[in-house]
Every structure is written in C-alpha cells, then in structure tokens.
Design a protein around this motif. Structure first.
Motif, mmCIF file in Angstrom:
data_model
loop_
_atom_site.group_PDB
_atom_site.id
_atom_site.type_symbol
_atom_site.label_atom_id
_atom_site.label_comp_id
_atom_site.label_asym_id
_atom_site.label_seq_id
_atom_site.Cartn_x
_atom_site.Cartn_y
_atom_site.Cartn_z
ATOM 1 N N LYS A 89 0.835 -1.158 0.006
ATOM 2 C CA LYS A 89 -0.114 -0.093 -0.097
ATOM 3 C C LYS A 89 0.869 1.139 0.085
ATOM 4 N N ARG A 90 1.879 1.133 0.458
ATOM 5 C CA ARG A 90 3.095 2.398 0.618
ATOM 6 C C ARG A 90 3.603 2.394 -0.580
ATOM 7 N N LEU A 91 3.953 1.442 -1.149
ATOM 8 C CA LEU A 91 4.704 1.467 -2.467
ATOM 9 C C LEU A 91 3.934 1.565 -3.937
ATOM 10 N N LEU A 92 2.829 0.826 -3.826
ATOM 11 C CA LEU A 92 2.105 0.679 -4.911
ATOM 12 C C LEU A 92 0.724 1.443 -4.996
ATOM 13 N N PRO A 93 0.359 1.983 -6.106
ATOM 14 C CA PRO A 93 -1.040 2.283 -6.093
ATOM 15 C C PRO A 93 -2.137 1.467 -6.559
ATOM 16 N N ILE A 94 -2.204 0.678 -5.329
ATOM 17 C CA ILE A 94 -3.289 -0.725 -5.403
ATOM 18 C C ILE A 94 -4.419 -0.055 -5.003
ATOM 19 N N GLY A 95 -5.640 -0.214 -6.137
ATOM 20 C CA GLY A 95 -6.886 0.381 -5.997
ATOM 21 C C GLY A 95 -7.730 -0.697 -5.326
ATOM 22 N N GLU A 96 -8.978 -0.799 -5.771
ATOM 23 C CA GLU A 96 -9.804 -1.955 -5.421
ATOM 24 C C GLU A 96 -9.653 -2.906 -5.970
ATOM 25 N N VAL A 97 -9.376 -4.082 -4.973
ATOM 26 C CA VAL A 97 -9.044 -5.362 -5.561
ATOM 27 C C VAL A 97 -9.884 -6.386 -4.423
ATOM 28 N N VAL A 98 -9.936 -7.584 -5.089
ATOM 29 C CA VAL A 98 -10.349 -8.697 -4.255
ATOM 30 C C VAL A 98 -9.004 -9.640 -3.875
#
Length: 185
Positions: free
Chosen positions: A97-106
């Motif tokens: 979460k700090r490094l990557l722009p992870i959005g809504e995922v399952v």
C-alpha cells in the motif's frame, strides 16, 4: 545492489503489470512458499524453518507473492526462513500500500492466511477478500450448520452460503468427487 533498488524494482513490475492489464488489476492472488539453499549457513534471511520441500536440513527463505488472476506479478517480499506463513500477510499489505497504487481489488488467499488478525486487518483496510478456511477452526455454530449437509446440485457439488454472527459471509462448497479422493488419500 539489487536489494538497494528493491522498492523501485517492485514499482516497475507493478506498473508493467498494470499496462498489461489495461490499467486495472482487480484480483490479487496471494501465496507464500519456501525456497531452500543447499547450505546450512544462516544470515539475516536464510534460516531453518518449516520446509514445504521437506528440506529441513537446509536453510531457506520465505517468499510471499501476489499476482493478478492471469499470473502477472503485483508484488513480492522475502522473509527469514523461520517466518510463519500466516504472519506474512500484514507486512506485505502495509508495504505494498505504501509503494504501489493498489486500488480496489479482491484479495484471494489459501487457508494459511486464515486468522482473525489477518481478517480484521483486511476489513480495516477496506479490502474485499476470499480466504479459504479450515472447518475445525470455524466457530462451533458454523461447523454444525455446515455438517448438517448442503443442498446437492446436479454435478454432485454442493454450495452453502450464510452469514456468520460477526457479519462475515461464509461460502461452503462440497464435492463428492473431492471427498472420495481425500478419503482414498
């Protein structure tokens, strides 16, 4: 030299994966494995631990990896060889979460990730998840409902779906074919 660039490498891998997924990776498959060395020398990563390869006489590292449903890498993290699988999830989520722009995922994981601490962390982070569970680790009331027997479908696979007291949804499947195989094994 590579270790010093680890964060940048992971970001590039993630962005390459996003491009291949047309900007959206909506499923994150998470798994953990062990990688062993033909060595008994220990250091900050290599250590003795539970070996999935039955190589208890060698040192190992624990690798946590997340991929898309197509098998494209999202992120990874190495842990010391004596790290329990269940304790890898939270550090990975925090780092990614700090490094990557992870959005809504399952988020999908096997039963090794099933513990109350992990489930609460996923819920607090607003992450939708599917995690396999062990029947014997479920609350007694849930086990009793499951063991009463689900409604059989035409292909001899049964599906049950119900809400637990804590508000979590539990989906149970039972396959006669798999049960026969497990009994033979």
């Amino acid at each position: 030299a590579l270790l010093e660039q680890k964060d940048k490498i992971q970001q590039r891998i993630y962005h390459a994966t996003q491009e291949l997924c047309f900007g959206k990776a909506n499923i994150m498959l998470f798994d953990v494995t062990t990688l062993y060395f033909e060595s008994v020398e220990e250091d900050e990563l290599r250590d003795f631990g539970f070996s999935k390869d039955q190589q208890f006489h060698t040192t190992q590292v624990v690798l946590a990896l997340a991929t898309t449903s197509e098998g494209l890498p999202i992120g990874y993290r190495l842990f010391p060889g004596n790290t329990a699988e269940v304790s890898t999830l939270l550090p990975c989520l925090e780092e990614w979460k700090r490094l990557l722009p992870i959005g809504e995922v399952v988020f999908v994981a096997d039963r090794a990730m099933m513990c109350e601490k992990n489930l609460k962390a996923l819920e607090e982070a607003g992450v939708t998840y599917i995690i396999a569970a062990k029947l014997k680790k479920l609350p007694l009331e849930a086990r009793e409902k499951i063991l009463k027997g689900p409604h059989q479908t035409d292909d001899k696979q049964a599906i049950q779906d119900f809400l637990l007291e804590n508000g979590r949804r539990l989906v149970i499947s039972h396959s006669e074919k798999r049960a026969s195989k497990d009994k033979r094994d």
